[in-house]
Design a protein around this motif. Structure first.
Motif, short mmCIF file in Angstrom:
data_model
loop_
_atom_site.label_atom_id
_atom_site.label_comp_id
_atom_site.label_asym_id
_atom_site.label_seq_id
_atom_site.Cartn_x
_atom_site.Cartn_y
_atom_site.Cartn_z
N PHE A 75 0.84 -1.17 -0.08
CA PHE A 75 -0.21 -0.04 0.10
C PHE A 75 0.72 1.33 -0.12
O PHE A 75 0.60 2.17 -0.62
CB PHE A 75 -0.88 -0.17 1.21
CG PHE A 75 -1.90 1.05 1.24
CD1 PHE A 75 -2.95 1.30 0.23
CD2 PHE A 75 -1.67 2.21 2.12
CE1 PHE A 75 -3.76 2.22 0.53
CE2 PHE A 75 -2.35 3.27 2.01
CZ PHE A 75 -3.45 3.43 1.25
N GLY A 76 1.85 1.26 0.62
CA GLY A 76 2.73 2.37 0.73
C GLY A 76 3.40 2.56 -0.50
O GLY A 76 3.68 4.04 -1.04
N ILE A 77 3.69 1.72 -1.06
CA ILE A 77 4.52 1.77 -2.60
C ILE A 77 3.38 2.38 -3.53
O ILE A 77 3.95 3.09 -4.40
CB ILE A 77 5.05 0.47 -3.05
CG1 ILE A 77 6.23 0.40 -2.37
CG2 ILE A 77 5.84 0.55 -4.74
CD1 ILE A 77 6.98 -0.95 -2.45
N LEU A 78 2.20 1.82 -3.64
CA LEU A 78 1.15 2.28 -4.36
C LEU A 78 0.60 3.60 -4.04
O LEU A 78 0.53 4.17 -5.04
CB LEU A 78 -0.18 1.17 -3.99
CG LEU A 78 -1.32 1.21 -4.96
CD1 LEU A 78 -0.54 0.70 -6.44
CD2 LEU A 78 -2.30 0.52 -4.60
N PHE A 79 0.63 3.98 -2.92
CA PHE A 79 0.38 5.24 -2.43
C PHE A 79 1.42 6.42 -3.12
O PHE A 79 1.48 7.35 -3.50
CB PHE A 79 0.39 5.43 -0.93
CG PHE A 79 -0.16 6.99 -0.66
CD1 PHE A 79 -1.43 7.36 -0.73
CD2 PHE A 79 1.10 7.85 -0.04
CE1 PHE A 79 -1.73 8.74 -0.27
CE2 PHE A 79 0.86 9.05 0.30
CZ PHE A 79 -0.63 9.69 0.29
N ALA A 80 3.01 6.16 -2.89
CA ALA A 80 3.94 6.89 -3.32
C ALA A 80 3.88 7.01 -4.86
O ALA A 80 4.05 8.02 -5.43
CB ALA A 80 5.16 6.09 -2.85
N ALA A 99 5.58 -5.26 -6.47
CA ALA A 99 6.16 -4.39 -5.03
C ALA A 99 6.63 -5.09 -4.05
O ALA A 99 7.57 -4.57 -3.24
CB ALA A 99 4.99 -3.67 -4.77
N MET A 100 6.43 -6.27 -4.07
CA MET A 100 6.77 -7.24 -2.80
C MET A 100 7.85 -8.10 -3.10
O MET A 100 8.13 -9.22 -2.59
CB MET A 100 5.53 -7.99 -2.40
CG MET A 100 4.36 -7.13 -1.92
SD MET A 100 4.98 -5.98 -0.49
CE MET A 100 4.98 -7.15 0.55
N TRP A 101 8.57 -7.98 -4.25
CA TRP A 101 9.56 -9.18 -4.66
C TRP A 101 10.77 -9.41 -3.71
O TRP A 101 11.46 -10.43 -3.69
CB TRP A 101 10.07 -8.86 -6.12
CG TRP A 101 10.85 -7.52 -6.22
CD1 TRP A 101 10.37 -6.42 -6.48
CD2 TRP A 101 12.44 -7.50 -6.43
NE1 TRP A 101 11.52 -5.39 -6.52
CE2 TRP A 101 12.65 -6.07 -6.58
CE3 TRP A 101 13.15 -8.59 -6.46
CZ2 TRP A 101 13.91 -5.82 -6.90
CZ3 TRP A 101 14.78 -7.96 -6.61
CH2 TRP A 101 14.81 -6.73 -6.92
#
Length: 79
Positions: free
Chosen positions: A13-18, A75-77
């Motif tokens: 979620f943090g990466i998506l938000f950024a 995002a989670m790799w």
């Protein structure tokens, strides 16, 4: 806490938000990056020219945003 309760990863979620905020930094109606560019551009370059020039970059960022939305493992790799 809300993200955890909904069953989503806070990192994702943090990466998506950024990424979403990065898109908003370039896109109209606000797009502060466009106004920064206007401040250093020659006088013959209009704000419209700058916004039109930003469209390919906005499109690329939107593709990345939707890819992260539909394939969260991107995002989670490392996690």
């Amino acid at each position: 806490p809300i993200i955890d309760q909904l069953g989503y990863s806070p990192i994702w979620f943090g990466i998506l938000f950024a990424v979403n905020m990065q898109v908003s930094f370039l896109s109209p109606p606000f797009g502060p990056a466009a106004f920064y560019l206007k401040g250093v551009a020659p006088p013959e370059v209009s704000l419209k020219d700058i916004f039109v020039s930003l469209l390919p970059f906005i499109a690329i960022q939107l593709v990345v945003l939707f890819a992260l939305l539909f394939w969260p493992n991107l995002a989670m790799w490392l996690v």
